[in-house]
Design an enzyme around this catalytic site. Structure first.
Site, PDB file in Angstrom:
ATOM      1  N   ARG A  39     -23.814  43.577  20.051  1.00  0.00           N
ATOM      2  CA  ARG A  39     -23.189  43.378  18.746  1.00  0.00           C
ATOM      3  C   ARG A  39     -21.882  42.614  18.975  1.00  0.00           C
ATOM      4  O   ARG A  39     -21.244  42.758  20.016  1.00  0.00           O
ATOM      5  CB  ARG A  39     -22.903  44.731  18.092  1.00  0.00           C
ATOM      6  CG  ARG A  39     -22.346  44.634  16.683  1.00  0.00           C
ATOM      7  CD  ARG A  39     -21.971  46.006  16.160  1.00  0.00           C
ATOM      8  NE  ARG A  39     -21.302  45.917  14.868  1.00  0.00           N
ATOM      9  CZ  ARG A  39     -20.559  46.881  14.340  1.00  0.00           C
ATOM     10  NH1 ARG A  39     -20.388  48.020  15.004  1.00  0.00           N
ATOM     11  NH2 ARG A  39     -19.981  46.713  13.171  1.00  0.00           N
ATOM     12  N   HIS A  40     -21.494  41.795  18.008  1.00  0.00           N
ATOM     13  CA  HIS A  40     -20.262  41.017  18.129  1.00  0.00           C
ATOM     14  C   HIS A  40     -19.034  41.916  18.266  1.00  0.00           C
ATOM     15  O   HIS A  40     -19.061  43.103  17.927  1.00  0.00           O
ATOM     16  CB  HIS A  40     -20.092  40.117  16.901  1.00  0.00           C
ATOM     17  CG  HIS A  40     -19.997  40.885  15.621  1.00  0.00           C
ATOM     18  ND1 HIS A  40     -18.840  41.507  15.197  1.00  0.00           N
ATOM     19  CD2 HIS A  40     -20.925  41.152  14.668  1.00  0.00           C
ATOM     20  CE1 HIS A  40     -19.045  42.119  14.048  1.00  0.00           C
ATOM     21  NE2 HIS A  40     -20.312  41.931  13.707  1.00  0.00           N
ATOM     22  N   GLY A  41     -17.930  41.340  18.719  1.00  0.00           N
ATOM     23  CA  GLY A  41     -16.667  42.055  18.789  1.00  0.00           C
ATOM     24  C   GLY A  41     -16.110  42.353  17.404  1.00  0.00           C
ATOM     25  O   GLY A  41     -16.563  41.803  16.397  1.00  0.00           O
ATOM     26  N   THR A  43     -13.909  42.499  14.059  1.00  0.00           N
ATOM     27  CA  THR A  43     -13.224  41.531  13.206  1.00  0.00           C
ATOM     28  C   THR A  43     -12.198  42.282  12.359  1.00  0.00           C
ATOM     29  O   THR A  43     -12.261  43.506  12.230  1.00  0.00           O
ATOM     30  CB  THR A  43     -14.204  40.808  12.273  1.00  0.00           C
ATOM     31  OG1 THR A  43     -14.681  41.750  11.290  1.00  0.00           O
ATOM     32  CG2 THR A  43     -15.393  40.228  13.038  1.00  0.00           C
ATOM     33  N   ARG A  88     -18.351  35.295  14.188  1.00  0.00           N
ATOM     34  CA  ARG A  88     -18.023  36.439  15.038  1.00  0.00           C
ATOM     35  C   ARG A  88     -19.045  36.640  16.147  1.00  0.00           C
ATOM     36  O   ARG A  88     -18.688  37.000  17.272  1.00  0.00           O
ATOM     37  CB  ARG A  88     -17.880  37.704  14.192  1.00  0.00           C
ATOM     38  CG  ARG A  88     -19.081  38.074  13.306  1.00  0.00           C
ATOM     39  CD  ARG A  88     -18.650  39.100  12.264  1.00  0.00           C
ATOM     40  NE  ARG A  88     -19.716  39.612  11.424  1.00  0.00           N
ATOM     41  CZ  ARG A  88     -20.106  39.037  10.287  1.00  0.00           C
ATOM     42  NH1 ARG A  88     -19.536  37.913   9.876  1.00  0.00           N
ATOM     43  NH2 ARG A  88     -21.059  39.591   9.554  1.00  0.00           N
ATOM     44  N   GLU A 112     -26.094  38.391   9.876  1.00  0.00           N
ATOM     45  CA  GLU A 112     -26.101  39.700   9.225  1.00  0.00           C
ATOM     46  C   GLU A 112     -26.686  39.567   7.818  1.00  0.00           C
ATOM     47  O   GLU A 112     -26.789  38.450   7.264  1.00  0.00           O
ATOM     48  CB  GLU A 112     -24.668  40.257   9.173  1.00  0.00           C
ATOM     49  CG  GLU A 112     -24.526  41.636   8.567  1.00  0.00           C
ATOM     50  CD  GLU A 112     -25.318  42.720   9.292  1.00  0.00           C
ATOM     51  OE1 GLU A 112     -26.557  42.760   9.098  1.00  0.00           O
ATOM     52  OE2 GLU A 112     -24.702  43.519  10.024  1.00  0.00           O
TER      53      GLU A 112
END
Length: 216
Positions: A39-41, A43, A88, A112
């Site tokens: 999963r992205h970092g 935000t 992201r 997403e």
């Protein structure tokens, strides 16, 4: 592959039972025996729990999380990185790709869920079963993710998919894997692996000192 019972997704978000049912109705059966997911970092709007647009950048913490994940994943024999083209996830993927000298393949279909008119509002009481004006319905989202993940996992293995929390929920349900807080964190590297008998499992990868990779 089908599981004896639907996976359990922890948390209090509404609509997860519908998401599980939709995904489990047509499960995935990847040809590969293992792959990675990230999963992205974090935000700024993750931290505030606000529905975000696709151009939302990583926060300073998110950049740090991505760098830490890159260190963990540098030890893994990753051959292909496929990512969402949302900023992201795209930026997280490029950070992680650097030690491998790979160029991530960015795909719009891995974005997403589009929450339409809800973007910019609070997501604290998120309902995955909602049908937001101007956005995707849950069936549309699950169908898109099923096709996107199936295509990503057909790339030269081992594959790393860098995407979103919603993607992880769908992926887990497609494979019949229960997920909990240990695997849902921002930038927590995960390894999915098929066991004897076809059952899939997931585990959080840890840093060299034994700590879980994701930062709080």
């Amino acid at each position: 592959m089908t599981s004896a019972a639907p996976p359990q997704l922890t948390g209090h978000a509404r609509g997860l039972d519908q998401l599980i049912a939709l995904a489990a109705a047509q499960p995935l059966s990847p040809a590969t025996d293992h792959f990675y997911f990230l999963r992205h970092g974090q935000t700024p709007r993750n931290a505030l729990r606000i529905y975000q647009s696709y151009d939302e950048p990583l926060s300073p913490l998110g950049l740090e999380q991505a760098a830490l994940a890159a260190g963990v994943l540098a030890r893994e024999p990753i051959r292909t990185i496929v990512c969402s083209d949302a900023r992201r996830a795209f930026d997280t993927a490029h950070t992680v790709a650097a030690p491998h000298r790979l160029t991530p393949v960015a795909r719009e279909v891995l974005r997403e869920r589009h929450f339409g008119c809800l973007v910019g509002t609070s997501s604290i009481d998120i309902d995955w079963a909602c049908a937001p004006e101007g956005g995707e319905t849950l069936p549309q989202f699950v169908d898109r993710k099923r096709a996107a993940l199936d295509a990503a996992l057909r790339e030269p293995a081992p594959v790393l998919v860098v995407a979103h929390g919603g993607t992880l929920y769908v992926l887990a349900a497609l494979l019949g894997v229960p997920v909990d807080a240990a695997v849902l964190g921002n930038a927590q590297p995960l390894r999915f692996e098929r066991q004897d008998g076809g059952r899939w499992t997931v585990r959080a990868l840890r840093a060299a000192d034994g700590s879980v990779a994701a930062l709080a």
